[in-house]
Design a protein around this motif. Structure first.
Motif, PDB file in Angstrom:
ATOM      1  N   GLY A 131      18.454 -33.217   5.561  1.00 34.64           N
ATOM      2  CA  GLY A 131      19.561 -34.286   5.315  1.00 34.64           C
ATOM      3  C   GLY A 131      19.735 -34.815   3.817  1.00 34.64           C
ATOM      4  O   GLY A 131      19.639 -35.862   3.460  1.00 34.64           O
ATOM      5  N   LEU A 132      19.270 -33.883   2.773  1.00 32.68           N
ATOM      6  CA  LEU A 132      19.213 -34.309   1.388  1.00 32.68           C
ATOM      7  C   LEU A 132      20.443 -34.725   0.827  1.00 32.68           C
ATOM      8  O   LEU A 132      20.395 -35.140  -0.309  1.00 32.68           O
ATOM      9  N   THR A 133      21.668 -34.218   1.291  1.00 34.37           N
ATOM     10  CA  THR A 133      22.778 -34.495   0.562  1.00 34.37           C
ATOM     11  C   THR A 133      23.630 -35.259   1.372  1.00 34.37           C
ATOM     12  O   THR A 133      23.664 -35.463   2.585  1.00 34.37           O
TER      13      THR A 133
ATOM     14  N   ILE B 273      22.353 -28.764  -4.630  1.00 29.18           N
ATOM     15  CA  ILE B 273      22.048 -27.638  -3.782  1.00 29.18           C
ATOM     16  C   ILE B 273      20.682 -27.649  -3.567  1.00 29.18           C
ATOM     17  O   ILE B 273      19.721 -27.308  -4.159  1.00 29.18           O
ATOM     18  N   PRO B 274      20.100 -28.409  -2.237  1.00 25.94           N
ATOM     19  CA  PRO B 274      18.524 -28.456  -2.118  1.00 25.94           C
ATOM     20  C   PRO B 274      17.982 -27.005  -1.868  1.00 25.94           C
ATOM     21  O   PRO B 274      19.025 -26.006  -1.541  1.00 25.94           O
ATOM     22  N   ALA B 275      16.630 -26.818  -1.901  1.00 22.43           N
ATOM     23  CA  ALA B 275      16.226 -25.709  -1.823  1.00 22.43           C
ATOM     24  C   ALA B 275      16.400 -25.118  -0.227  1.00 22.43           C
ATOM     25  O   ALA B 275      16.648 -25.712   0.458  1.00 22.43           O
ATOM     26  N   ARG B 276      16.721 -23.651  -0.117  1.00 24.07           N
ATOM     27  CA  ARG B 276      16.777 -23.017   1.365  1.00 24.07           C
ATOM     28  C   ARG B 276      17.976 -23.702   2.113  1.00 24.07           C
ATOM     29  O   ARG B 276      17.667 -24.493   3.111  1.00 24.07           O
ATOM     30  N   THR B 277      19.020 -23.848   1.269  1.00 24.89           N
ATOM     31  CA  THR B 277      20.208 -24.568   1.885  1.00 24.89           C
ATOM     32  C   THR B 277      21.255 -23.696   1.675  1.00 24.89           C
ATOM     33  O   THR B 277      21.588 -23.069   0.490  1.00 24.89           O
ATOM     34  N   ALA B 278      22.305 -23.836   2.669  1.00 20.47           N
ATOM     35  CA  ALA B 278      23.863 -23.019   2.462  1.00 20.47           C
ATOM     36  C   ALA B 278      24.587 -24.029   2.838  1.00 20.47           C
ATOM     37  O   ALA B 278      24.442 -25.100   3.711  1.00 20.47           O
ATOM     38  N   MET B 279      25.718 -24.128   2.234  1.00 21.90           N
ATOM     39  CA  MET B 279      26.715 -25.196   2.516  1.00 21.90           C
ATOM     40  C   MET B 279      28.010 -24.257   2.472  1.00 21.90           C
ATOM     41  O   MET B 279      28.514 -23.372   1.693  1.00 21.90           O
TER      42      MET B 279
END
Length: 673
Positions: free
Chosen positions: A629-631, A657-663
């Motif tokens: 939940g970093l964004t 864009i946090p590491a190991r994240t897809a949006m």
């Protein structure tokens, strides 16, 4: 010579025009033979199931069988104490066809029967080739045909169902292992308990394995013995019909995993030596047995075999209302070598004389027939060699499948997970592998199917997390191995599903990271069903992390289907950087952004995108999907003008864009005043 569209769309095929056109012409000639030069249709030719086998008529029963080498045939069963009774002796009516009329009172619904077939030099019990119901005795384990004539036959309620294919989202499943109990699941249990799950998850098709009767449960249904009989170990024909009808009421298409690439070697249960010869349905000599599958190979050059197999296709469409087929083992059919040991490194490998023209003609005719019977039908080829034209219309020089399986993609993911460090996951390679396909053929993309879940192999989640799954899947247990695995599991699925040009497939339970392999009951595991089931309680338990993956899968499909005809929309790469491990692409109003880096998060990371305002509709790092939940996904993002890209009508979309994240971001349409 006609210049076929298959070649027009791929100039590299021009040197092989003569071979391609020759195959096309051979199929036309074969169809002319089968249809008497067009005096009747393929559909009217493929009606053997209405003639052969056991049928109730107005004043009794009629039974017919094709056994050209037989010298004498008796029907034996509960009706005559399993004895050779002269009253049940069949008559040879010519062309290898045998027939008998049986009085109405002699046979009853549920009676068991077989054929006693004699030939010069031998004799044996056989289950009729065209029978529609086969059951196994629980004590003796012997299989027999069964008279099936229920007093209240099932009547379909949904008579005009049309499958949705935009896109085709397939839930691959196996009835027997769909239960959470350590036993064999049933058609009824699947209809009541699993169909609602599939519908809720957002899939619009199911692909059912192991429907055709098979003696050995552990064969996963791929060693078929009775091609017209729905496996009785899961229930009755009426229960299967109700399952299909109910699926249609949900808007779910039902695709059958059909096996016409080979048959079980069994003689008593199957077709192995049905009339005393080894070549009635199969090849003679070295081509008879499949060198890798311990099974028998059909002779597609025989018109009687074509009649049998084409009638089989029509039967399942007509009698059970299946919406199409996934043809298993197509590579094995296409090549004399069955594709074994072949590199398939150039186009010449597809046209070098190693191809079985009779099998190619059969597959093309099967597709023509299926779409003649049901223009909305779905056909899928499971084919690994990359043979051009599989999913191209026959009139354009192809074989007529609607889709081909993108079998390169799961192999790619396994190779990545096994051989590459996280720091070496290059987005350029991921983009290439998920989009590398023929432009004129639709594919079914998938990260893993049942093949990757079988014992001896590992599912994606098991490769990523392994034994940590048994100890650290509680929601409050923070484990780096598990957190990495969950993050990559979501990203792998999203990039695979969002780059489709046809459809997407998932195997039952893998959407929520089912923790264990598939191992059917066998002597080596004490005939245990422990690994031949699905543990639905894991995804239903909110205290475990499995539901994060299931919830993400549902939202992923919802995002994809929010765009009409998603699979047909242009796929445009906006950005990729192997150094940063980032990838971004758009489809219509959606932008997909990936950061595969295991350690680096990026602030104000710029991606060139169409000018506008964007909202986040899916984030793999969201807390509700087991992320960090970093964004703040409530924030809308606006592009920033850059004069260098004014002509391209693109601006910088800057994201955290946090590491190991897809949006997934969606362009916000301006409100009309």
């Amino acid at each position: 010579m006609e210049f076929l569209n298959l070649i027009k769309n791929d100039s590299w095929l021009a040197p092989f025009e003569k071979v391609i056109a020759g195959r096309h012409q051979y199929t036309i000639e074969k169809e002319n033979v089968l249809t008497n030069s067009g005096s009747h249709s393929l559909a009217s030719f493929a009606t053997g199931y209405l003639y052969f086998g056991l049928h109730k008529v107005s004043d009794g029963w009629v039974f017919r069988e094709w056994a050209p080498n037989a010298t004498c045939i008796y029907l034996i069963g509960t009706c005559n104490g399993w004895q050779k009774d002269p009253a049940y002796k069949l008559n040879n009516i010519g062309s290898g066809v045998w027939e008998i009329f049986i009085p109405e009172h002699a046979l009853h619904h549920g009676d068991l029967y077989k054929l006693w077939i004699e030939w010069n030099g031998g004799a044996g019990e056989r289950i009729p080739a065209w029978c529609r119901r086969v059951v196994q005795d629980t004590e003796s384990k012997i299989f027999s045909a069964q008279v099936w004539n229920p007093s209240v036959p099932y009547v379909f309620k949904n008579k005009k169902f049309v499958p949705s294919k935009s896109p085709l989202l397939i839930y691959e499943c196996h009835i027997g292992m769909s239960t959470s109990k350590e036993t064999v699941g049933s058609y009824t249990e699947f209809r009541e308990n699993i169909l609602p799950r599939i519908h809720k998850a957002g899939y619009n098709a199911i692909q059912i394995m192991a429907i055709q009767e098979h003696p050995y449960y552990g064969s996963f249904g791929y060693h078929v013995s009775s091609f017209f009989a729905a496996s009785s170990r899961f229930g009755t024909p009426e229960e299967l019909k109700e399952l299909i009808d109910t699926a249609h009421s949900y808007g779910i298409a039902v695709i059958m995993d059909i096996v016409h690439s080979h048959a079980v070697k069994n003689e008593t249960e199957g077709l192995g030596r049905f009339d005393g010869t080894t070549h009635q349905y199969f090849h003679e000599g070295d081509r008879r047995e499949h060198p890798a599958w311990d099974s028998l190979c059909f002779d597609y050059g025989k018109n009687e075999v074509l009649h049998f197999l084409l009638s089989n296709c029509k039967f399942w469409l007509d009698e059970y209302k299946f919406d199409g087929f996934r043809f298993d083992g197509v590579t094995s059919m296409l090549y004399y070598s069955h594709g074994l040991g072949e590199a398939f490194s150039s186009y010449a490998d597809y046209y070098n004389g190693n191809q079985d023209g009779d099998a190619i003609a059969y597959l093309t005719l099967a597709n023509r027939l299926i779409h003649e019977v049901n223009p909305h039908a779905i056909t899928i080829a499971e084919e690994v060699s990359g043979m051009p034209g599989l999913a191209v219309l026959p009139e354009d020089g192809g074989y007529g499948f609607d889709y081909r399986m993108a079998m390169n993609i799961p192999d790619f993911w396994i190779k990545m997970i096994k051989e590459k460090k996280d720091e070496d996951w290059h987005p350029s390679a991921i983009w290439w592998e998920t989009t590398n396909r023929r432009k004129d053929e639709k594919t079914i993309s998938y990260a893993e199917s049942h093949d990757q879940a079988l014992v001896g192999d590992k599912t994606i989640i098991f490769r990523l997390i392994d034994a940590a799954m048994y100890w650290h899947m509680q929601v409050n247990d923070h484990n780096m191995v598990v957190e990495r695995g969950i993050a990559l599991h979501k990203m792998i699925r999203l990039v695979t599903a969002s780059t489709i040009n046809g459809g997407y497939l998932n195997f039952m339970g893998n959407e929520f990271g089912h923790p264990e392999w598939i191992d059917f009951p066998r002597e080596g595991n004490g005939w245990s069903h422990k690994y031949a089931r699905r543990q639905w309680d894991l995804v239903d338990n909110m205290d475990l992390k499995y539901h994060y993956l299931g919830d993400f899968d549902k939202e992923m499909l919802a995002a994809i289907t929010s765009i009409k005809n998603f699979e047909k929309t242009p796929l445009e790469k906006l950005w990729d950087s192997d150094a940063d491990q980032t990838l971004a692409y758009k489809r219509k109003d959606l932008i997909f952004v990936f950061n595969f880096s295991p350690t680096r998060s990026y602030s104000d990371y710029g991606i060139l995108a169409p000018k506008g305002e964007y909202e986040v509709i899916l984030n793999s790092d969201s807390l509700k999907f087991g992320g960090f939940g970093l964004t703040d996904d409530s924030i809308r993002h606006f592009t920033h003008f850059d004069p260098l890209y004014k002509k391209e009508k693109k601006e910088w979309l800057k994201l955290y864009i946090p590491a190991r994240t897809a949006m997934v971001l969606r362009k916000v349409k301006p409100v009309k005043s």
